[in-house]
Design a protein around this motif. Structure first.
Motif, PDB file in Angstrom:
ATOM      1  N   LYS A  13       0.803  -1.226   0.000  1.00 27.47           N
ATOM      2  CA  LYS A  13       0.000   0.000   0.000  1.00 27.47           C
ATOM      3  C   LYS A  13       0.840   1.283   0.000  1.00 27.47           C
ATOM      4  CE  LYS A  13      -4.024  -2.148   1.941  1.00 27.47           C
ATOM      5  NZ  LYS A  13      -5.170  -2.046   2.815  1.00 27.47           N
ATOM      6  N   ASN A  14       2.105   1.160  -0.320  1.00 27.66           N
ATOM      7  CA  ASN A  14       2.996   2.312  -0.430  1.00 27.66           C
ATOM      8  C   ASN A  14       3.905   2.091  -1.650  1.00 27.66           C
ATOM      9  OD1 ASN A  14       4.304   4.677   0.083  1.00 27.66           O
ATOM     10  ND2 ASN A  14       5.651   3.816   1.642  1.00 27.66           N
ATOM     11  N   PRO A  15       3.342   2.168  -2.857  1.00 24.84           N
ATOM     12  CA  PRO A  15       4.133   1.831  -4.039  1.00 24.84           C
ATOM     13  C   PRO A  15       5.147   2.902  -4.411  1.00 24.84           C
ATOM     14  CG  PRO A  15       2.002   2.625  -4.693  1.00 24.84           C
ATOM     15  CD  PRO A  15       1.986   2.540  -3.190  1.00 24.84           C
ATOM     16  N   VAL A  16       6.261   2.434  -4.928  1.00 21.90           N
ATOM     17  CA  VAL A  16       7.289   3.256  -5.537  1.00 21.90           C
ATOM     18  C   VAL A  16       7.698   2.503  -6.790  1.00 21.90           C
ATOM     19  CG1 VAL A  16       9.603   4.217  -5.298  1.00 21.90           C
ATOM     20  CG2 VAL A  16       8.098   4.129  -3.321  1.00 21.90           C
ATOM     21  N   TYR A  17       7.857   3.210  -7.885  1.00 25.49           N
ATOM     22  CA  TYR A  17       8.203   2.560  -9.144  1.00 25.49           C
ATOM     23  C   TYR A  17       9.509   3.118  -9.682  1.00 25.49           C
ATOM     24  CZ  TYR A  17       3.349   1.042  -9.127  1.00 25.49           C
ATOM     25  OH  TYR A  17       2.152   0.477  -8.785  1.00 25.49           O
ATOM     26  N   ARG A  18      10.272   2.250 -10.348  1.00 24.05           N
ATOM     27  CA  ARG A  18      11.450   2.669 -11.095  1.00 24.05           C
ATOM     28  C   ARG A  18      11.098   2.598 -12.575  1.00 24.05           C
ATOM     29  NH1 ARG A  18      16.407  -0.876  -8.789  1.00 24.05           N
ATOM     30  NH2 ARG A  18      16.803   0.288  -6.885  1.00 24.05           N
ATOM     31  N   ILE A  19      11.605   3.536 -13.332  1.00 25.70           N
ATOM     32  CA  ILE A  19      11.485   3.476 -14.781  1.00 25.70           C
ATOM     33  C   ILE A  19      12.749   2.773 -15.267  1.00 25.70           C
ATOM     34  CG2 ILE A  19      11.331   4.803 -16.905  1.00 25.70           C
ATOM     35  CD1 ILE A  19       9.956   6.992 -15.175  1.00 25.70           C
ATOM     36  N   ALA A  20      12.555   1.645 -15.950  1.00 24.02           N
ATOM     37  CA  ALA A  20      13.673   0.806 -16.344  1.00 24.02           C
ATOM     38  C   ALA A  20      13.630   0.504 -17.830  1.00 24.02           C
ATOM     39  CB  ALA A  20      13.651  -0.496 -15.557  1.00 24.02           C
ATOM     40  N   ALA A  21      14.796   0.358 -18.428  1.00 22.90           N
ATOM     41  CA  ALA A  21      14.917  -0.131 -19.801  1.00 22.90           C
ATOM     42  C   ALA A  21      15.160  -1.629 -19.701  1.00 22.90           C
ATOM     43  CB  ALA A  21      16.067   0.556 -20.515  1.00 22.90           C
ATOM     44  N   MET A  22      14.221  -2.428 -20.254  1.00 27.04           N
ATOM     45  CA  MET A  22      14.297  -3.885 -20.152  1.00 27.04           C
ATOM     46  C   MET A  22      13.873  -4.519 -21.469  1.00 27.04           C
ATOM     47  SD  MET A  22      12.195  -4.322 -16.617  1.00 27.04           S
ATOM     48  CE  MET A  22      13.024  -5.743 -15.967  1.00 27.04           C
ATOM     49  N   GLU A  23      14.314  -5.742 -21.673  1.00 30.54           N
ATOM     50  CA  GLU A  23      13.800  -6.523 -22.783  1.00 30.54           C
ATOM     51  C   GLU A  23      12.336  -6.838 -22.511  1.00 30.54           C
ATOM     52  OE1 GLU A  23      14.856  -7.683 -25.775  1.00 30.54           O
ATOM     53  OE2 GLU A  23      16.621  -6.435 -25.505  1.00 30.54           O
ATOM     54  N   SER A  24      11.517  -6.878 -23.535  1.00 28.48           N
ATOM     55  CA  SER A  24      10.077  -7.090 -23.349  1.00 28.48           C
ATOM     56  C   SER A  24       9.753  -8.486 -22.828  1.00 28.48           C
ATOM     57  CB  SER A  24       9.328  -6.830 -24.649  1.00 28.48           C
ATOM     58  OG  SER A  24       9.788  -7.709 -25.653  1.00 28.48           O
ATOM     59  N   SER A  25      10.638  -9.454 -23.030  1.00 27.61           N
ATOM     60  CA  SER A  25      10.370 -10.823 -22.597  1.00 27.61           C
ATOM     61  C   SER A  25      10.749 -11.079 -21.139  1.00 27.61           C
ATOM     62  CB  SER A  25      11.126 -11.801 -23.495  1.00 27.61           C
ATOM     63  OG  SER A  25      12.513 -11.551 -23.409  1.00 27.61           O
ATOM     64  N   VAL A  26      11.387 -10.114 -20.478  1.00 30.57           N
ATOM     65  CA  VAL A  26      11.837 -10.271 -19.101  1.00 30.57           C
ATOM     66  C   VAL A  26      10.688  -9.968 -18.142  1.00 30.57           C
ATOM     67  CG1 VAL A  26      13.473  -9.380 -17.380  1.00 30.57           C
ATOM     68  CG2 VAL A  26      14.195  -9.683 -19.721  1.00 30.57           C
ATOM     69  N   LYS A  27      10.644 -10.675 -17.010  1.00 34.38           N
ATOM     70  CA  LYS A  27       9.620 -10.440 -16.000  1.00 34.38           C
ATOM     71  C   LYS A  27       9.724  -9.020 -15.448  1.00 34.38           C
ATOM     72  CE  LYS A  27       9.452 -15.185 -14.360  1.00 34.38           C
ATOM     73  NZ  LYS A  27       9.616 -16.060 -13.189  1.00 34.38           N
ATOM     74  N   ARG A  28       8.661  -8.582 -14.774  1.00 30.01           N
ATOM     75  CA  ARG A  28       8.602  -7.218 -14.241  1.00 30.01           C
ATOM     76  C   ARG A  28       9.770  -6.913 -13.314  1.00 30.01           C
ATOM     77  NH1 ARG A  28       3.983  -5.554 -10.070  1.00 30.01           N
ATOM     78  NH2 ARG A  28       5.328  -6.809  -8.757  1.00 30.01           N
ATOM     79  N   GLU A  29      10.146  -7.871 -12.493  1.00 31.20           N
ATOM     80  CA  GLU A  29      11.244  -7.657 -11.540  1.00 31.20           C
ATOM     81  C   GLU A  29      12.563  -8.243 -12.039  1.00 31.20           C
ATOM     82  OE1 GLU A  29      10.581  -5.633  -9.214  1.00 31.20           O
ATOM     83  OE2 GLU A  29       8.423  -5.728  -9.503  1.00 31.20           O
ATOM     84  N   GLY A  30      12.671  -8.517 -13.326  1.00 33.67           N
ATOM     85  CA  GLY A  30      13.869  -9.127 -13.892  1.00 33.67           C
ATOM     86  C   GLY A  30      15.013  -8.145 -14.033  1.00 33.67           C
ATOM     87  N   ASN A  31      16.048  -8.596 -14.714  1.00 35.75           N
ATOM     88  CA  ASN A  31      17.240  -7.772 -14.907  1.00 35.75           C
ATOM     89  C   ASN A  31      16.961  -6.642 -15.882  1.00 35.75           C
ATOM     90  OD1 ASN A  31      18.749  -9.384 -13.227  1.00 35.75           O
ATOM     91  ND2 ASN A  31      19.503 -10.670 -14.880  1.00 35.75           N
ATOM     92  N   ALA A  32      17.318  -5.453 -15.500  1.00 36.11           N
ATOM     93  CA  ALA A  32      17.137  -4.272 -16.340  1.00 36.11           C
ATOM     94  C   ALA A  32      18.453  -3.895 -16.994  1.00 36.11           C
ATOM     95  CB  ALA A  32      16.618  -3.112 -15.509  1.00 36.11           C
ATOM     96  N   VAL A  33      18.357  -3.335 -18.169  1.00 34.33           N
ATOM     97  CA  VAL A  33      19.543  -2.817 -18.849  1.00 34.33           C
ATOM     98  C   VAL A  33      20.019  -1.560 -18.128  1.00 34.33           C
ATOM     99  CG1 VAL A  33      20.403  -1.877 -21.022  1.00 34.33           C
ATOM    100  CG2 VAL A  33      18.799  -3.796 -21.047  1.00 34.33           C
ATOM    101  N   ALA A  34      19.052  -0.687 -17.759  1.00 38.78           N
ATOM    102  CA  ALA A  34      19.380   0.554 -17.050  1.00 38.78           C
ATOM    103  C   ALA A  34      18.151   1.053 -16.294  1.00 38.78           C
ATOM    104  CB  ALA A  34      19.841   1.623 -18.033  1.00 38.78           C
ATOM    105  N   TYR A  35      18.397   1.739 -15.195  1.00 39.98           N
ATOM    106  CA  TYR A  35      17.332   2.397 -14.443  1.00 39.98           C
ATOM    107  C   TYR A  35      17.393   3.884 -14.764  1.00 39.98           C
ATOM    108  CZ  TYR A  35      16.815  -1.966 -11.948  1.00 39.98           C
ATOM    109  OH  TYR A  35      16.589  -3.284 -11.650  1.00 39.98           O
ATOM    110  N   LEU A  36      16.261   4.428 -15.194  1.00 38.98           N
ATOM    111  CA  LEU A  36      16.241   5.772 -15.758  1.00 38.98           C
ATOM    112  C   LEU A  36      15.475   6.793 -14.945  1.00 38.98           C
ATOM    113  CD1 LEU A  36      15.542   4.522 -19.360  1.00 38.98           C
ATOM    114  CD2 LEU A  36      17.746   5.150 -18.390  1.00 38.98           C
ATOM    115  N   GLY A  37      14.897   6.392 -13.825  1.00 42.88           N
ATOM    116  CA  GLY A  37      14.170   7.349 -13.010  1.00 42.88           C
ATOM    117  C   GLY A  37      13.286   6.665 -11.993  1.00 42.88           C
ATOM    118  N   ASN A  38      12.592   7.481 -11.206  1.00 41.12           N
ATOM    119  CA  ASN A  38      11.690   6.988 -10.170  1.00 41.12           C
ATOM    120  C   ASN A  38      10.347   7.697 -10.288  1.00 41.12           C
ATOM    121  OD1 ASN A  38      13.613   5.308  -8.794  1.00 41.12           O
ATOM    122  ND2 ASN A  38      14.537   7.190  -8.024  1.00 41.12           N
TER     123      ASN A  38
END
Length: 87
Positions: A13-38
């Motif tokens: 009930k207290n969400p925080v999101y990261r904007i990430a560059a990821m392959e489309s086939s990777v799971k939501r919490e998978g490995n990201a290429v880069a983190y680009l913001g919050n």
């Protein structure tokens, strides 16, 4: 295909999101290429972005999800990308 999308952090009930560059086939919490913001939706939709890196990924063909695109439009990054495409 590389996508700009949100990954969830934060507690229940207290969400925080990261904007990430990821392959489309990777799971939501998978490995990201880069983190680009919050994105903090409960703090008046506060957004912090690394604009130059985001523009680089977009110019190289990364596709944003609908939610990320709306965040980029509100922050003015999408207009910069459209302007750079016209040149």
């Amino acid at each position: 295909m590389l996508k700009l999308r949100l990954t969830r952090l934060g507690s229940k009930k207290n969400p925080v999101y990261r904007i990430a560059a990821m392959e489309s086939s990777v799971k939501r919490e998978g490995n990201a290429v880069a983190y680009l913001g919050n994105y903090y939706p409960l703090e008046d939709s506060k957004v912090t972005l690394k604009e130059e890196e985001i523009l680089t990924f977009l110019q190289n063909g990364a596709q944003p999800t609908r939610t990320v695109k709306s965040l980029l439009v509100k922050a003015g990054v999408w207009a910069k990308f459209e302007e750079s495409k016209r040149k």
